[in-house]
Design an enzyme around this catalytic site. Structure first.
Site, PDB file in Angstrom:
ATOM      1  N   GLU A 197       4.027  11.912  -6.344  1.00  0.00           N
ATOM      2  CA  GLU A 197       2.775  11.017  -5.590  1.00  0.00           C
ATOM      3  C   GLU A 197       2.001  11.220  -3.653  1.00  0.00           C
ATOM      4  OE1 GLU A 197       0.341   6.883  -4.796  1.00  0.00           O
ATOM      5  OE2 GLU A 197       2.922   7.012  -5.175  1.00  0.00           O
TER       6      GLU A 197
ATOM      7  N   ASP B  49      12.626   3.255   7.754  1.00  0.00           N
ATOM      8  CA  ASP B  49      11.551   2.981   8.585  1.00  0.00           C
ATOM      9  C   ASP B  49      12.289   2.051  10.336  1.00  0.00           C
ATOM     10  OD1 ASP B  49       9.303   2.785  10.307  1.00  0.00           O
ATOM     11  OD2 ASP B  49       8.009   1.714   8.966  1.00  0.00           O
TER      12      ASP B  49
ATOM     13  N   ASP C  75      10.393  -0.193  13.718  1.00  0.00           N
ATOM     14  CA  ASP C  75       9.245   0.232  14.786  1.00  0.00           C
ATOM     15  C   ASP C  75       9.785  -0.371  16.154  1.00  0.00           C
ATOM     16  OD1 ASP C  75       7.222  -0.135  15.827  1.00  0.00           O
ATOM     17  OD2 ASP C  75       5.991   0.338  13.782  1.00  0.00           O
TER      18      ASP C  75
ATOM     19  N   CYS D 242       7.760  -3.288  27.694  1.00  0.00           N
ATOM     20  CA  CYS D 242       6.097  -2.624  26.590  1.00  0.00           C
ATOM     21  C   CYS D 242       5.686  -4.160  25.975  1.00  0.00           C
ATOM     22  CB  CYS D 242       5.845  -1.097  26.368  1.00  0.00           C
ATOM     23  SG  CYS D 242       6.237   0.256  27.794  1.00  0.00           S
TER      24      CYS D 242
ATOM     25  N   CYS E 225      12.236   1.770  26.872  1.00  0.00           N
ATOM     26  CA  CYS E 225      12.278   0.947  25.460  1.00  0.00           C
ATOM     27  C   CYS E 225      12.327   2.036  24.350  1.00  0.00           C
ATOM     28  CB  CYS E 225      10.612   0.146  25.480  1.00  0.00           C
ATOM     29  SG  CYS E 225       9.669   0.725  25.426  1.00  0.00           S
TER      30      CYS E 225
ATOM     31  N   GLY F 156       5.457   9.320  15.639  1.00  0.00           N
ATOM     32  CA  GLY F 156       3.790   9.774  16.520  1.00  0.00           C
ATOM     33  C   GLY F 156       3.790   8.568  17.545  1.00  0.00           C
ATOM     34  N   ARG F 157       4.436   7.542  17.379  1.00  0.00           N
ATOM     35  CA  ARG F 157       4.010   6.888  18.105  1.00  0.00           C
ATOM     36  C   ARG F 157       5.082   5.961  18.666  1.00  0.00           C
ATOM     37  NH1 ARG F 157      -0.995   1.938  17.174  1.00  0.00           N
ATOM     38  NH2 ARG F 157      -1.648   1.517  18.956  1.00  0.00           N
TER      39      ARG F 157
ATOM     40  N   LEU G 264       5.228   4.397  -0.022  1.00  0.00           N
ATOM     41  CA  LEU G 264       4.579   5.568   0.306  1.00  0.00           C
ATOM     42  C   LEU G 264       5.026   5.504   1.738  1.00  0.00           C
ATOM     43  CD1 LEU G 264       2.340   4.523  -1.291  1.00  0.00           C
ATOM     44  CD2 LEU G 264       1.789   7.403  -1.104  1.00  0.00           C
TER      45      LEU G 264
ATOM     46  N   HIS H  69      -0.769  11.797  14.339  1.00  0.00           N
ATOM     47  CA  HIS H  69      -0.732  10.737  14.275  1.00  0.00           C
ATOM     48  C   HIS H  69      -2.245  10.055  15.129  1.00  0.00           C
ATOM     49  CE1 HIS H  69      -0.441   5.728  15.567  1.00  0.00           C
ATOM     50  NE2 HIS H  69       0.360   6.484  15.178  1.00  0.00           N
TER      51      HIS H  69
END
Length: 417
Positions: free
Chosen positions: A41, A106, A108, A119, A128, A158-159, A312, A320
């Site tokens: 998928e 993942d 973050d 930040c 950071c 990407g961020r 996903l 990004h």
């Protein structure tokens, strides 16, 4: 990280046509089986937030054609299903099932907002980003040494985060329960909802080798983290540190803190940490220092991303939409030298393409155009990863074929040597 202007469809079209490593992506996600890729998928987010899910493609040319036609602002990769996702409406209700998927992690930086002080929200800086470097070093060791996984693809989001795709066959075939067990093993600290770590969070056995190894990895960079974040530079942060100490150490530490607060300039954040950690170790409480290291700097994992087989995750080499930066793979062994600000943006890559001479462009068709850009090192790293993965898949297939032949010979009256 600075925000970019809105992604333009014509810019994305050039990126997908000239630079996106479609061939390598298909090689990776097929694992030497065209049927495996066909049942995978994909989802795409198009201009104006149009979201398409349950997309699937039989061939590389079909996938590439969809990229050029739809010019997605974001691509997500999902599970391998029991049939082609685009054909799900043609099968009976329970027949469409997610069968396999890479084990993914993942992380973050927003989940560190209880302990990162430079930040907040989507903002990221070099100070950071040290949390992310520590996370990669801790988890890469645990995944390779504790679980024996070999094919780990680390990708910058990407961020403000990182993804890890664990691509070993055993990882792809894990059940939801098994994925949960792996992630629970790796989840030593809850993602904080408060401004400071809280006393009383459950800790794993203090003598466990994996915990000790994680603490060792954190310790090597913790002084820099304390200094850059000023982790214990205020009364509240100092009190939060003391709240982590057991009762038998806290009374003596309170005396030291009184002098810190009386003359803050003489006792900067790092000196406060050194005093507490050395004091705990001198009292034979190495476990306390270890738990503090874990509590403040251990990776915060998004458990839901890892446990769901049909979840996903953003594909490598996406652009990004907020920063314009490419979601590039990176080498975990060289994570100390990886800086998000050095990752190329779409605008930068297109400018690099434009600056190449007409002669150079003629010598470098689509599959080679990336060599004229800042994407070269990332694509070559990805190519090595895919080659290694496919070599292992071929070896496994050869071994299975040999075992099958031996069993057939035995059933026909031969002997298994």
């Amino acid at each position: 990280l600075t925000m970019c202007a809105e992604l333009l469809p014509e810019e994305l079209a050039t990126y997908y046509k000239r630079l996106y490593p479609t061939h390598l992506m298909v090689q990776w996600l097929s694992y030497r089986s065209p049927a495996y890729f066909a049942n995978r998928e994909f989802s795409m987010t198009l201009h104006d937030d149009i979201y398409l899910r349950f997309l699937s493609y039989n061939y590389e040319s079909e996938f590439r054609g969809a990229l050029l036609d739809r010019r997605p602002e974001k691509i997500d990769i999902g599970a391998v299903y029991s049939c082609r996702p685009r054909d799900r409406a043609t099968v009976s209700g329970g027949a469409f099932q997610a069968k396999e998927k890479e084990l993914v992690i993942d992380i973050d930086l927003t989940d560190y907002d209880g302990v990162r002080l430079c930040c907040s929200d989507a903002r990221v800086c070099s100070k950071c980003w040290l949390f992310m470097r520590i996370a990669v070093q801790v988890l890469d060791r645990a995944l390779r040494c504790d679980f024996g996984f070999r094919h780990l693809l680390w990708v910058y989001s990407g961020r403000r985060g990182i993804h890890c795709w664990i691509c070993d066959r055993t990882a792809r075939q894990l059940s939801a329960n098994a994925r949960t067990a792996v992630i629970e093993y790796l989840s030593l600290v809850r993602r904080p909802g408060d401004k400071q770590p809280q006393q009383g969070q459950q800790q794993p056995p203090k003598c466990h080798p994996s915990v000790a190894a994680a603490a060792d990895a954190i310790r090597r960079q913790f002084d820099d983290l304390v200094r850059q974040q000023d982790l214990f530079g205020t009364k509240d942060r100092t009190r939060a540190l003391l709240a982590q100490l057991p009762e038998d150490l806290r009374s003596v530490a309170d005396t030291a803190v009184a002098s810190w607060l009386a003359d803050p300039d003489a006792y900067p954040s790092l000196k406060r940490w050194k005093t507490i950690s050395k004091f705990a170790v001198s009292r034979g409480r190495q476990d306390v220092e270890q738990q503090l290291l874990i509590q403040y700097a251990y990776p915060r994992l998004d458990v839901g991303v890892s446990t769901g087989v049909n979840h996903l995750l953003k594909a490598p080499f996406c652009v990004h939409p907020k920063t314009g930066r490419i979601c590039v793979p990176f080498d975990p062994a060289a994570v100390d030298s990886f800086e998000p600000d050095s990752v190329p943006t779409l605008a930068q890559l297109l400018a690099e393409l434009s600056s190449a001479s007409a002669q150079q462009q003629q010598q470098k068709p689509h599959l080679m155009a990336y060599k004229s850009t800042s994407l070269k090192a990332s694509i070559e790293l990805f190519a090595k990863f895919v080659d290694s993965l496919r070599a292992d898949e071929a070896q496994a297939a050869d071994g299975a074929a040999a075992a099958g032949a031996a069993l057939r010979d035995a059933s026909n009256g031969g002997e298994i040597l």
